[in-house]
Scaffold this motif. Sequence first.
Motif, mmCIF file in Angstrom:
data_model
loop_
_atom_site.group_PDB
_atom_site.id
_atom_site.type_symbol
_atom_site.label_atom_id
_atom_site.label_comp_id
_atom_site.label_asym_id
_atom_site.label_seq_id
_atom_site.Cartn_x
_atom_site.Cartn_y
_atom_site.Cartn_z
ATOM 1 N N PHE A 130 -36.554 -6.570 38.086
ATOM 2 C CA PHE A 130 -37.276 -6.055 39.245
ATOM 3 C C PHE A 130 -38.454 -6.994 39.490
ATOM 4 O O PHE A 130 -39.252 -7.248 38.581
ATOM 5 N N ILE A 131 -38.564 -7.481 40.718
ATOM 6 C CA ILE A 131 -39.625 -8.429 41.042
ATOM 7 C C ILE A 131 -40.479 -7.863 42.182
ATOM 8 O O ILE A 131 -39.965 -7.274 43.130
ATOM 9 N N GLN A 132 -41.792 -7.992 42.035
ATOM 10 C CA GLN A 132 -42.732 -7.492 43.031
ATOM 11 C C GLN A 132 -43.943 -8.414 43.063
ATOM 12 O O GLN A 132 -44.475 -8.789 42.011
ATOM 13 N N ASN A 133 -44.350 -8.807 44.273
ATOM 14 C CA ASN A 133 -45.508 -9.702 44.435
ATOM 15 C C ASN A 133 -45.403 -10.936 43.544
ATOM 16 O O ASN A 133 -46.385 -11.377 42.942
ATOM 17 N N GLY A 134 -44.190 -11.484 43.426
ATOM 18 C CA GLY A 134 -43.996 -12.724 42.673
ATOM 19 C C GLY A 134 -44.088 -12.591 41.171
ATOM 20 O O GLY A 134 -44.259 -13.580 40.464
ATOM 21 N N LYS A 135 -43.965 -11.351 40.666
ATOM 22 C CA LYS A 135 -43.986 -11.122 39.212
ATOM 23 C C LYS A 135 -42.796 -10.241 38.828
ATOM 24 O O LYS A 135 -42.395 -9.372 39.599
ATOM 25 N N VAL A 136 -42.260 -10.460 37.633
ATOM 26 C CA VAL A 136 -41.234 -9.559 37.110
ATOM 27 C C VAL A 136 -41.940 -8.321 36.565
ATOM 28 O O VAL A 136 -42.748 -8.416 35.637
ATOM 29 N N VAL A 137 -41.643 -7.156 37.161
ATOM 30 C CA VAL A 137 -42.321 -5.922 36.736
ATOM 31 C C VAL A 137 -41.444 -5.096 35.801
ATOM 32 O O VAL A 137 -41.930 -4.177 35.138
ATOM 33 N N ARG A 138 -40.153 -5.427 35.738
ATOM 34 C CA ARG A 138 -39.273 -4.706 34.812
ATOM 35 C C ARG A 138 -38.006 -5.527 34.588
ATOM 36 O O ARG A 138 -37.450 -6.090 35.524
ATOM 37 N N GLN A 139 -37.570 -5.601 33.341
ATOM 38 C CA GLN A 139 -36.326 -6.284 32.989
ATOM 39 C C GLN A 139 -35.597 -5.417 31.981
ATOM 40 O O GLN A 139 -36.145 -5.079 30.935
ATOM 41 N N GLU A 140 -34.361 -5.045 32.318
ATOM 42 C CA GLU A 140 -33.668 -4.101 31.439
ATOM 43 C C GLU A 140 -32.156 -4.234 31.605
ATOM 44 O O GLU A 140 -31.666 -4.616 32.674
ATOM 45 N N MET A 141 -31.426 -3.885 30.546
ATOM 46 C CA MET A 141 -29.977 -3.808 30.634
ATOM 47 C C MET A 141 -29.594 -2.557 31.422
ATOM 48 O O MET A 141 -30.232 -1.504 31.288
ATOM 49 N N VAL A 142 -28.563 -2.675 32.249
ATOM 50 C CA VAL A 142 -28.167 -1.569 33.120
ATOM 51 C C VAL A 142 -27.739 -0.352 32.296
ATOM 52 O O VAL A 142 -28.094 0.788 32.626
ATOM 53 N N ASP A 143 -27.007 -0.564 31.215
ATOM 54 C CA ASP A 143 -26.571 0.565 30.370
ATOM 55 C C ASP A 143 -27.765 1.316 29.784
ATOM 56 O O ASP A 143 -27.731 2.547 29.659
ATOM 57 N N ASP A 144 -28.834 0.574 29.440
ATOM 58 C CA ASP A 144 -30.031 1.221 28.885
ATOM 59 C C ASP A 144 -30.731 2.080 29.936
ATOM 60 O O ASP A 144 -31.261 3.152 29.623
ATOM 61 N N ILE A 145 -30.732 1.611 31.185
ATOM 62 C CA ILE A 145 -31.344 2.392 32.276
ATOM 63 C C ILE A 145 -30.608 3.717 32.429
ATOM 64 O O ILE A 145 -31.224 4.786 32.497
ATOM 65 N N GLU A 180 -31.419 4.350 42.060
ATOM 66 C CA GLU A 180 -32.420 5.423 41.986
ATOM 67 C C GLU A 180 -33.703 4.929 41.325
ATOM 68 O O GLU A 180 -34.811 5.230 41.793
ATOM 69 N N LEU A 181 -33.559 4.154 40.244
ATOM 70 C CA LEU A 181 -34.733 3.628 39.558
ATOM 71 C C LEU A 181 -35.501 2.671 40.462
ATOM 72 O O LEU A 181 -36.732 2.693 40.516
ATOM 73 N N PHE A 182 -34.762 1.833 41.183
ATOM 74 C CA PHE A 182 -35.390 0.884 42.110
ATOM 75 C C PHE A 182 -36.237 1.634 43.141
ATOM 76 O O PHE A 182 -37.388 1.269 43.405
ATOM 77 N N ARG A 183 -35.648 2.683 43.723
ATOM 78 C CA ARG A 183 -36.387 3.446 44.743
ATOM 79 C C ARG A 183 -37.643 4.092 44.158
ATOM 80 O O ARG A 183 -38.667 4.202 44.830
#
Length: 244
Positions: free
Chosen positions: A200-215, A225-228
């Motif tokens: 997940f990137i916002q204002n030129g920074k990575v704000v979250r990095q995760e495996m999809v299965d873990d989410i 849903e998490l993105f929203r």
Amino acid sequence: MGEILIQCQDVWKYYGKKEALGGLNFQLSSGRIVGLLGPNGSGKTTLMKVLNGLLHPERGMVLIDGETPGIYTKSVVSYLPDKTYFADWMKVSDMFDLFQDFYEDFDREKAEQMCDVLQIQTNQKMKTLSKGTREKVQLILVMSRRAKLYLLDEPIAGVDPAAREFILATILNNYNPEGTVLISTHLIADVERVLDEVLFIQNGKVVRQEMVDDIREKEGKSVDELFREVFRTVPYGGGAADVR
């Protein structure tokens, strides 16, 4: 887990005084399909261009397969920009010739097979093809390389839902399994099922990095849903669209 393929450490990029990437940090391993997700103006296209060597950051370290972007990385990175770049007078077969000359890892036979499946005739000129068909030809070229890193900037944005299914199947079935695919998109619900990991990137920074299965396991939510939820306070579009 595969070897580290991409390393970005404290990467800054400006357009004039406008900050496009602001101290961005992450690393990605090989052998994955990764979603680069963020609202308009978050820096996705800028990051793609930095990884491809089209833009150079003002500060920070970028390594692809242990090398800074340059001659070597162009030989292992296959890039799909968010706009088509063909000359109208060229035939599909001319594009195949060009890729064969430039890239040792280009598999012409695979490209021709994909054209057959899509009923795209390789003697057709680009100017005679619809916008959607031109985009498919461009994707075929990119996915017919045995690259270490595929950078796909909005590969399904301009096509109808049926074509999206084909494009996602093409990506899934044709990338080098030892390589990594980085897909930038805002159509998360459409691509979610093919993703192994998300940035997940916002204002030129990575704000979250995760495996999809873990989410799904930890949050009990889909990536969409998490993105929203993460970006619910971020307006879509608007004045930030020029910083990509």
